[in-house]
Design an enzyme around this catalytic site. Sequence first.
Site, PDB file in Angstrom:
ATOM      1  N   ALA A  96       0.853  -1.184   0.000  1.00 56.66           N
ATOM      2  CA  ALA A  96       0.000   0.000   0.000  1.00 56.66           C
ATOM      3  C   ALA A  96       0.892   1.239   0.000  1.00 56.66           C
ATOM      4  O   ALA A  96       2.099   1.152   0.222  1.00 56.66           O
ATOM      5  CB  ALA A  96      -0.926   0.007   1.217  1.00 56.66           C
ATOM      6  N   LYS A  97       0.309   2.380  -0.262  1.00 61.95           N
ATOM      7  CA  LYS A  97       1.053   3.637  -0.217  1.00 61.95           C
ATOM      8  C   LYS A  97       0.067   4.778  -0.127  1.00 61.95           C
ATOM      9  O   LYS A  97      -1.082   4.678  -0.590  1.00 61.95           O
ATOM     10  CB  LYS A  97       1.918   3.805  -1.471  1.00 61.95           C
ATOM     11  CG  LYS A  97       3.112   4.724  -1.269  1.00 61.95           C
ATOM     12  CD  LYS A  97       4.195   4.045  -0.455  1.00 61.95           C
ATOM     13  CE  LYS A  97       5.442   4.913  -0.384  1.00 61.95           C
ATOM     14  NZ  LYS A  97       6.561   4.211   0.299  1.00 61.95           N
ATOM     15  N   GLY A  98       0.518   5.874   0.469  1.00 61.52           N
ATOM     16  CA  GLY A  98      -0.323   7.058   0.561  1.00 61.52           C
ATOM     17  C   GLY A  98       0.477   8.301   0.250  1.00 61.52           C
ATOM     18  O   GLY A  98       1.716   8.296   0.312  1.00 61.52           O
TER      19      GLY A  98
END
Length: 451
Positions: free
Chosen positions: A140-142
């Site tokens: 995941a990444k933000g």
Amino acid sequence: MTVPEPATSRPATAPSTTSRPTLTADVPDIAPDSARPTHDGPLATAQSQLAGAIRRLGYDEGMHAMLATPRREINVAIPLRRDDGSTALFHGFRVQHNVSRGPGKGGLRYHPSVDVDEVRALAMWMTWKCAVVELPYGGAKGGVAIDPRRYSQAELERVTRRYTSEIMPMIGPERDIMAPDIGTDAQTMAWVMDTYSVNQGYTIPGVVTGKPLEVGGSLGRATATSRGVVHSTRAALHEAGLDLPDVRVAVQGFGKVGSHAADMYADAGARVEAVSDQYGGLHRSGGLDMQRVLDHVRTTGSVVGFPGADPIDNTDLLTLDVDVLVPAAVEGVLTADNALDVAARWVVEGANGPTTAEADAILAERGVVVVPDILANAGGVVVSYFEWVQAQQAYWWTEAEIEQRLAERMLHAYAAVAEVARREAVSLRDAALLLSVQRVAVAHRTRGLYP
């Protein structure tokens, strides 16, 4: 031809009835529509890497589409009441690329260039990174499109808390665990943890990693990515009969990863001849005094102006006559335009995606050994996993225990990737991708497809 789990790997958790995919050169390199990037950049590089692994592993278009497409993503508007009373609006993103092996795991980036395609690419790389070091996570990444240098600490706190509240249905210690990245730090993670915990009604330290020790952080987390880079470098050198005191090193990027890595290289006896940050760089044949450089940076905020060294820009640093080049800044710095001029024998990727697909092919053809990002800089997510485990158990390990476990995990992963590279006669990057993509695909097939 098959890609079996390397002999150095731990036993697979999938049932023994799960068949291993075969390699083939006959599968066309055609990405499904959902896998096609809309422009050049990190996502194009990530998709190109995946397409190559899919082709060699012989997976069909359905599996390719599943692995190329994020499982979930959210785009949020973040209004900010500024200290002067005015209002500004920012855009934030969170992408969960794949969760077949476990909850999403990935950093939170604050940078003005952040967009959803960059976050998609970074989330995909996190999937492969977690798989290659055998962590029970997906990727995941933000990110938030903001320049944190232009805003006060109070304003950044308000942005962080609003962003967290907007994406709260997607995150949690069993859903998606954030960590610091470019433009964020331990304090940012403390704000995320507090916002999430207050809304849930009790303290939940496992929702983030990389937070301060005072609120459940782990010893060794701040330098973990850098230590992983150094462990990977040493493992690559050992294959050539060398060690760190035998080599000259250049490090592009003097932030959280590059500065610690440069210091560790120097401590281990390597000659760090060049370093740079966003403002410029330094070069000194025979090696820089890293303690003096670090003191200069603490005083001035940049490596620029350090006495006793020649100035050098970031572009020229990449082609210096050194043995080991460590791009530890941002993605896409090694391209088709400069790959032919890289003089280093080893490129160890401290940053995510610093080498484009075209540059990667050129470097491989020239015999340059590239230790890929999903392996080289995995130390951060490894110790993030240790922090998450400690939070779940409410029992904390010593720094010596963490360092020992990190070294074992990194060296085990390097050995597994190197074995696949030798067996299949491919680069370390291709071997890491084959191993990680296969592990994710096996997890997906073992779980099955929910109707």
